[in-house]
Motif scaffolding. Sequence first.
Motif, PDB file in Angstrom:
ATOM      1  N   ILE A  24       0.867  -1.178   0.000  1.00 40.64           N
ATOM      2  CA  ILE A  24       0.000   0.000   0.000  1.00 40.64           C
ATOM      3  C   ILE A  24       0.908   1.234   0.000  1.00 40.64           C
ATOM      4  O   ILE A  24       1.895   1.270   0.739  1.00 40.64           O
TER       5      ILE A  24
ATOM      6  N   PHE B 224      -4.228   7.596  -0.295  1.00 40.74           N
ATOM      7  CA  PHE B 224      -3.869   6.219  -0.671  1.00 40.74           C
ATOM      8  C   PHE B 224      -3.708   6.090  -2.186  1.00 40.74           C
ATOM      9  O   PHE B 224      -4.324   6.822  -2.953  1.00 40.74           O
ATOM     10  N   ASP B 225      -2.904   5.108  -2.613  1.00 32.83           N
ATOM     11  CA  ASP B 225      -2.774   4.847  -4.050  1.00 32.83           C
ATOM     12  C   ASP B 225      -4.116   4.362  -4.597  1.00 32.83           C
ATOM     13  O   ASP B 225      -4.915   3.752  -3.887  1.00 32.83           O
ATOM     14  N   GLU B 226      -4.339   4.650  -5.865  1.00 33.12           N
ATOM     15  CA  GLU B 226      -5.671   4.421  -6.440  1.00 33.12           C
ATOM     16  C   GLU B 226      -6.054   2.939  -6.458  1.00 33.12           C
ATOM     17  O   GLU B 226      -7.202   2.575  -6.214  1.00 33.12           O
ATOM     18  N   MET B 227      -5.075   2.097  -6.739  1.00 30.87           N
ATOM     19  CA  MET B 227      -5.379   0.668  -6.843  1.00 30.87           C
ATOM     20  C   MET B 227      -5.917   0.134  -5.512  1.00 30.87           C
ATOM     21  O   MET B 227      -6.930  -0.545  -5.462  1.00 30.87           O
ATOM     22  N   PHE B 228      -5.221   0.470  -4.431  1.00 27.39           N
ATOM     23  CA  PHE B 228      -5.693  -0.015  -3.127  1.00 27.39           C
ATOM     24  C   PHE B 228      -6.957   0.716  -2.704  1.00 27.39           C
ATOM     25  O   PHE B 228      -7.827   0.134  -2.046  1.00 27.39           O
TER      26      PHE B 228
ATOM     27  N   GLN C 138      -9.429   1.511  -4.504  1.00 24.89           N
ATOM     28  CA  GLN C 138     -10.585   0.833  -5.098  1.00 24.89           C
ATOM     29  C   GLN C 138     -10.957  -0.408  -4.297  1.00 24.89           C
ATOM     30  O   GLN C 138     -12.128  -0.732  -4.120  1.00 24.89           O
ATOM     31  N   SER C 139      -9.941  -1.111  -3.792  1.00 20.89           N
ATOM     32  CA  SER C 139     -10.210  -2.293  -2.953  1.00 20.89           C
ATOM     33  C   SER C 139     -10.893  -1.871  -1.654  1.00 20.89           C
ATOM     34  O   SER C 139     -11.829  -2.534  -1.197  1.00 20.89           O
ATOM     35  N   LEU C 140     -10.411  -0.777  -1.068  1.00 21.37           N
ATOM     36  CA  LEU C 140     -11.026  -0.283   0.172  1.00 21.37           C
ATOM     37  C   LEU C 140     -12.496   0.059  -0.063  1.00 21.37           C
ATOM     38  O   LEU C 140     -13.356  -0.250   0.756  1.00 21.37           O
TER      39      LEU C 140
ATOM     40  N   VAL D 283     -14.529  -1.188  -2.294  1.00 20.51           N
ATOM     41  CA  VAL D 283     -15.328  -2.415  -2.435  1.00 20.51           C
ATOM     42  C   VAL D 283     -15.716  -2.943  -1.053  1.00 20.51           C
ATOM     43  O   VAL D 283     -16.847  -3.364  -0.822  1.00 20.51           O
ATOM     44  N   ASP D 284     -14.783  -2.869  -0.128  1.00 18.84           N
ATOM     45  CA  ASP D 284     -15.026  -3.424   1.209  1.00 18.84           C
ATOM     46  C   ASP D 284     -15.865  -2.504   2.094  1.00 18.84           C
ATOM     47  O   ASP D 284     -16.572  -2.983   2.969  1.00 18.84           O
ATOM     48  N   PHE D 285     -15.773  -1.199   1.890  1.00 15.18           N
ATOM     49  CA  PHE D 285     -16.373  -0.298   2.877  1.00 15.18           C
ATOM     50  C   PHE D 285     -17.518   0.590   2.351  1.00 15.18           C
ATOM     51  O   PHE D 285     -18.219   1.189   3.154  1.00 15.18           O
TER      52      PHE D 285
ATOM     53  N   ASN E  66     -10.709   9.233  -7.263  1.00 15.47           N
ATOM     54  CA  ASN E  66     -10.680   7.763  -7.077  1.00 15.47           C
ATOM     55  C   ASN E  66      -9.720   7.311  -5.981  1.00 15.47           C
ATOM     56  O   ASN E  66      -9.405   6.122  -5.904  1.00 15.47           O
TER      57      ASN E  66
END
Lengths: 200, 304
Positions: free
Chosen positions: A27, A51-55, A57-59, A61-63, A118
């Motif tokens: 991250i 935060f970096d964009e890739m992570f 997007q994962s955050l 999805v989860d939150f 994003n």
Amino acid sequence: MKKTFFALLAVLFLFIQANIALCHPHIFIDAELLFVFDDRGLAGVKERWVFDEMFSQSLLVDFDSDNDGKLNKDDVSRLRDIFYENTKEYNYFNIITIDGRKFPIERLNNFTVSIEDNRIVYEFFVSCPVRVEPNKKKRVKVLLFDETIYTHLLIEDYKVDMKKKPDAFSVDMKYEMLDEVETPLGSLVPDSVVIIFRKK
Amino acid sequence: MKRLVLIIVLLFCFGPSFVAAQNPFLDQGKDNTETERSEEGFSPPSFLQKIPQFIVIWQKKLRAMMTTFGRDIQDQPFGSSFWLFLLLSFVYGVIHATGPGHGKTVVASYFMNRPGTVRDGILMAYLIAFFQVASAVVIILSIYMVMKTVSMSSFEEASPILYQISYSLLCLVGLYLFFRTVYELVSGKHTNSTGSNDPGKKGGGFITALAAGIIPCPGAAIIFSFTIIIGILGTGLLSMVFVALGMGLTISVASVVTIVSRRAMFHVTERNPKIFVVVYSVFSFAGSLLLISISSMMLLYYLR
């Protein structure tokens, strides 16, 4: 015999090198620090972590519980609680020293989460009061660092907010680099910010 | 015999330490604040300072570029961004694997202990890389099929059990290699060979690679889940092959260097049996003890 000796040394060296951690950054965070002053001296540091964009997007999805691309109050509370729980023992990835002494952070204040381009943005205030005595310099060093190395934090920018007491203190600020990261390939990255201040 | 005991004790004294990590921004259903730390120092631990900063920065840059190309692929599936995405996946794999972990310690310790050819080293390195990436892909795809979303929290929850299995197996491999070394030294079967006559060589290497490789690579998982989130699953799957190819290349360097060093040292010293037995012992015990100590420490951490 010499060759044997050096070879054995090389093996031992390889062996000792194994203590480098079994982890590395996944991250990436760009951070900005705002040193906030009041009439007594330093009140604390307002931090902004992008935060970096890739992570990010994962955050999301989860939150992002209702999938609307925004984080509601409950989503932010969950993010905050998990962040607090997982990083409290690590001083919230802040290593702050005041005149060389470690400053333990009890809690973070005004924690908010937003989405910009994003990317997830955490903002919070680290209360770190440093009262300035007359004719005495104070030295505060802030290093953002996840010692498990799962997260890499880079201090991109730092500023001073002296709106509450303009011109009351003289302030020197600088990046402090670790000698060890100086490589022939360059890419030196500031690891910490040092702020030295005194009453005018 | 005294010399053997002394070598083992010395290697234990210089044994490795570790730091384990889990995602601090996700709920793994486990308290991850248990890593033992020193309260005395205010500087980063020395292991951080050993990681060249440019490696970290390049990973960050690559990830940012891949994000941009990934978004372009949404509009133009087979445009230049598609090929650049795959190329950067390969480069990311190479650089990502230069950091700690990713099987370099495993291949190095295995080939410090066991004989092998350069081909064996490359094969084992690529097996570990492909297993690690495949493990991440299988977990993410399973989550996607069950939950219709790619939850990294679920990925983090699934990972610890695989860590436990992996480190248990690696610890057993280490113990096997340790006692095999003792047997070889006691029975005088220690020789400088490439192991071509060793019937268990391929099986041992495969089991070790599988044991190390079932740990999913979180770096690959983040990239793969991102491609699913933005709707380019096919490109994501293909990019994982390139990430694994890149990682395998870096891990191969560790295995080949170890194999060549071991063979060169054995070649230089084999004429003098007294020195040879010491060199053989140091290489073999260092390899097996490294595997035992790292895997048992990690296993204890994940069992807590």
